[in-house]
Design a protein around this motif. Structure first.
Motif, short mmCIF file in Angstrom:
data_model
loop_
_atom_site.label_atom_id
_atom_site.label_comp_id
_atom_site.label_asym_id
_atom_site.label_seq_id
_atom_site.Cartn_x
_atom_site.Cartn_y
_atom_site.Cartn_z
N VAL A 54 0.76 -1.32 0.16
CA VAL A 54 -0.02 0.02 0.11
C VAL A 54 1.03 1.20 -0.06
O VAL A 54 1.84 1.35 0.64
CB VAL A 54 -1.00 -0.03 1.02
N ASN A 55 0.68 2.13 -0.89
CA ASN A 55 1.44 3.39 -0.86
C ASN A 55 0.94 4.54 0.20
O ASN A 55 0.24 5.32 -0.36
CB ASN A 55 1.26 4.10 -2.38
N VAL A 56 1.39 4.38 1.21
CA VAL A 56 1.21 5.44 2.47
C VAL A 56 2.16 6.55 2.00
O VAL A 56 3.22 6.41 2.30
CB VAL A 56 1.37 4.65 3.71
N THR A 57 1.33 7.58 1.92
CA THR A 57 2.36 8.78 1.76
C THR A 57 2.20 9.98 2.83
O THR A 57 2.96 10.81 2.73
CB THR A 57 1.58 9.84 0.44
N THR A 58 1.15 9.72 3.62
CA THR A 58 1.05 10.75 4.81
C THR A 58 0.65 10.05 5.94
O THR A 58 -0.21 9.08 5.88
CB THR A 58 0.02 11.79 4.56
N SER A 78 4.84 18.43 13.95
CA SER A 78 4.87 17.65 12.89
C SER A 78 6.24 17.03 12.54
O SER A 78 7.33 17.87 12.90
CB SER A 78 4.42 18.27 11.38
N SER A 79 6.57 15.96 12.00
CA SER A 79 7.87 15.21 11.91
C SER A 79 7.97 14.21 11.03
O SER A 79 6.91 14.37 9.86
CB SER A 79 8.02 14.64 13.47
N VAL A 80 8.84 13.46 10.98
CA VAL A 80 8.83 12.35 10.18
C VAL A 80 9.17 11.12 10.72
O VAL A 80 9.79 10.87 11.80
CB VAL A 80 10.11 12.63 9.14
N ASP A 81 8.34 10.12 10.35
CA ASP A 81 8.43 8.55 11.09
C ASP A 81 9.82 7.96 11.00
O ASP A 81 10.25 7.86 9.78
CB ASP A 81 7.13 7.64 10.51
N ALA A 82 10.51 7.93 11.97
CA ALA A 82 11.87 7.61 11.73
C ALA A 82 12.08 6.15 11.13
O ALA A 82 12.98 5.69 10.36
CB ALA A 82 12.65 7.38 13.38
N LYS A 83 11.04 5.03 11.43
CA LYS A 83 11.36 3.94 10.84
C LYS A 83 10.94 3.89 9.35
O LYS A 83 11.62 3.06 8.72
CB LYS A 83 10.06 2.67 11.53
N THR A 84 10.11 4.68 8.66
CA THR A 84 9.53 4.49 7.35
C THR A 84 10.01 5.86 6.41
O THR A 84 9.99 5.68 5.35
CB THR A 84 8.11 4.48 7.11
N GLY A 85 10.17 6.83 7.03
CA GLY A 85 10.62 8.02 6.45
C GLY A 85 9.37 9.04 5.86
O GLY A 85 9.50 9.81 5.30
N ILE A 86 8.06 8.53 6.25
CA ILE A 86 6.90 9.08 5.99
C ILE A 86 6.73 10.13 6.84
O ILE A 86 6.56 10.31 8.18
CB ILE A 86 5.56 8.06 6.08
#
Length: 390
Positions: A54-58, A78-86
């Motif tokens: 699945v293309n999770v973009t946000t 707001s930030s970036v998920d460290a594991k996935t970079g999303i």
């Protein structure tokens, strides 16, 4: 009321055969947090979706943040998920969540909501869902709720929100304990035209399997930092009001929502029948993870522990103002200090309950005051239920 004590419940997110095919070729935004667990708590829904292509973009995050560690009401950047970079777009950063959603709406076609709610009107996860449903409806996006059980789904009680008191802890004309899952509530929001402009979201609910409103569902993870036990969750519809008083409800201790007290509270006298199973206690709130600056920090409080109450008794009582009444009658504050704050009325969704307590009304008289509104809500609720009552 007969309760189902154990049951094998499959949450909506785990029923991938019902929704994964509909996500093919689409960009997905995921509203979730640390409660979005599948496969016995071994995997997050985000990772499961990515594993299935699945293309999770946000990622959208509610109060307490995506990892669920922030204090109640704390602004989360707001930030970036460290594991996935999303990218993670926080909808609880002190700014307009509608504006934040509008900034990111071009990045996806579908919003998926996967949150573990606790079933009360003042628990803010449903408010975030509501705002994203409005974003979806206004921008012609699909909205999918991966449903999860309501741990107090057998309880329908409390005052129905007076919409003149609408706030971040009360957004819909529903009672304190609404007895609905987020999926059922989303259907009600859509069906009753509660989105801005009366719009309808393109809503799909992926239901749980094996759940009824009588199921005693044990949450696999704390839904937020200060709901640390199932007993705290069962007491929450009756003790959260202390947030709108001078009292401590145990933030900064091991047992928030299970105790209450104040340095000026009088204990030691025989307890009324409604509190016969409570015990006197002392505690001192301290700074800790999830409660950096708790009310009455560092002050020794005298009060009550409700930890000896049985779960059956708590649930049978429903929304119970006995505890607030007890605290009000046994606490003499210094001159110039008020027992109730303006937040109390926002939590109750009712401007009369604090007055009734001050007038010496009983918990039973207070409960009777919302009976007619509650009966009307129960009738409305029945139209949108996905699960049997028993």
């Amino acid at each position: 009321m007969a309760m189902v004590m154990t049951a094998a419940v499959t949450v909506g997110a785990e029923r991938t055969d019902l929704y994964l095919s509909a996500l093919q070729g689409k960009r997905v935004a995921l509203l979730s947090n640390h409660t979005g667990l599948v496969n016995g708590g071994k995997e997050h829904t985000l990772d499961m979706l990515l594993r299935n292509g699945v293309n999770v973009t946000t990622i959208y995050s509610p109060e307490h943040g995506f990892r669920g560690t922030a204090d109640a009401g704390a602004h989360v950047k707001s930030s970036v998920d460290a594991k996935t970079g999303i990218p993670i777009a926080s909808l609880y950063d002190g700014k307009s969540s509608a504006a934040k959603a509008a900034q990111t709406v071009s990045k996806y076609d579908v919003i998926i909501c996967d949150l573990q709610d606790v079933g009360t009107r003042f628990y803010t996860y449903y408010v975030t869902m509501l705002k994203l449903m409005e974003t979806a409806a206004a921008n012609d996006k699909e909205f999918i709720v991966l449903d999860r059980p309501n741990p107090i789904g057998m309880m329908v009680d409390g005052p129905v929100l007076d919409m003149s008191l609408k706030s971040g802890v009360g957004a819909l004309p529903i009672p304190v304990a609404h007895g609905m899952t987020l999926g059922e509530l989303a259907q009600m929001i859509n069906g009753e035209g509660w989105l801005k402009g009366g719009r309808k979201a393109k809503l799909t609910v992926v239901p749980c399997d094996g759940y009824t409103h009588a199921t005693r569902y044990q949450l696999p993870v704390n839904p937020s930092p200060n709901l640390k036990s199932m007993k705290a969750i069962y007491l929450y519809p009756s003790t959260c009001y202390f947030e709108g008083t001078a009292m401590s409800l145990g933030r900064g201790t091991a047992n928030p929502f299970e105790i209450y007290g104040h340095p000026a509270m009088k204990t030691g006298s025989p307890l009324p029948a409604s509190l016969s199973m409570a015990t006197d206690t002392t505690f001192t709130p301290l700074s800790m993870s999830g409660a950096a600056n708790p009310p009455l920090k560092g002050q020794k409080c005298r009060g009550r522990s409700l930890r000896s109450l049985s779960d059956d008794e708590i649930l049978a009582r429903g929304v119970d103002f006995s505890y607030v009444i007890d605290a009000y009658r046994n606490t003499t504050l210094p001159a110039g200090k008020q027992f109730f704050t303006s937040f109390f009325n926002l939590l109750t969704g009712n401007s009369n309950i604090s007055k009734m307590i001050q007038q010496g009304k009983s918990a039973e008289e207070i409960k009777a005051s919302w009976a007619d509104d509650l009966a009307r809500f129960r009738k409305l609720r029945s139209r949108y239920l996905l699960y049997p009552e028993k």
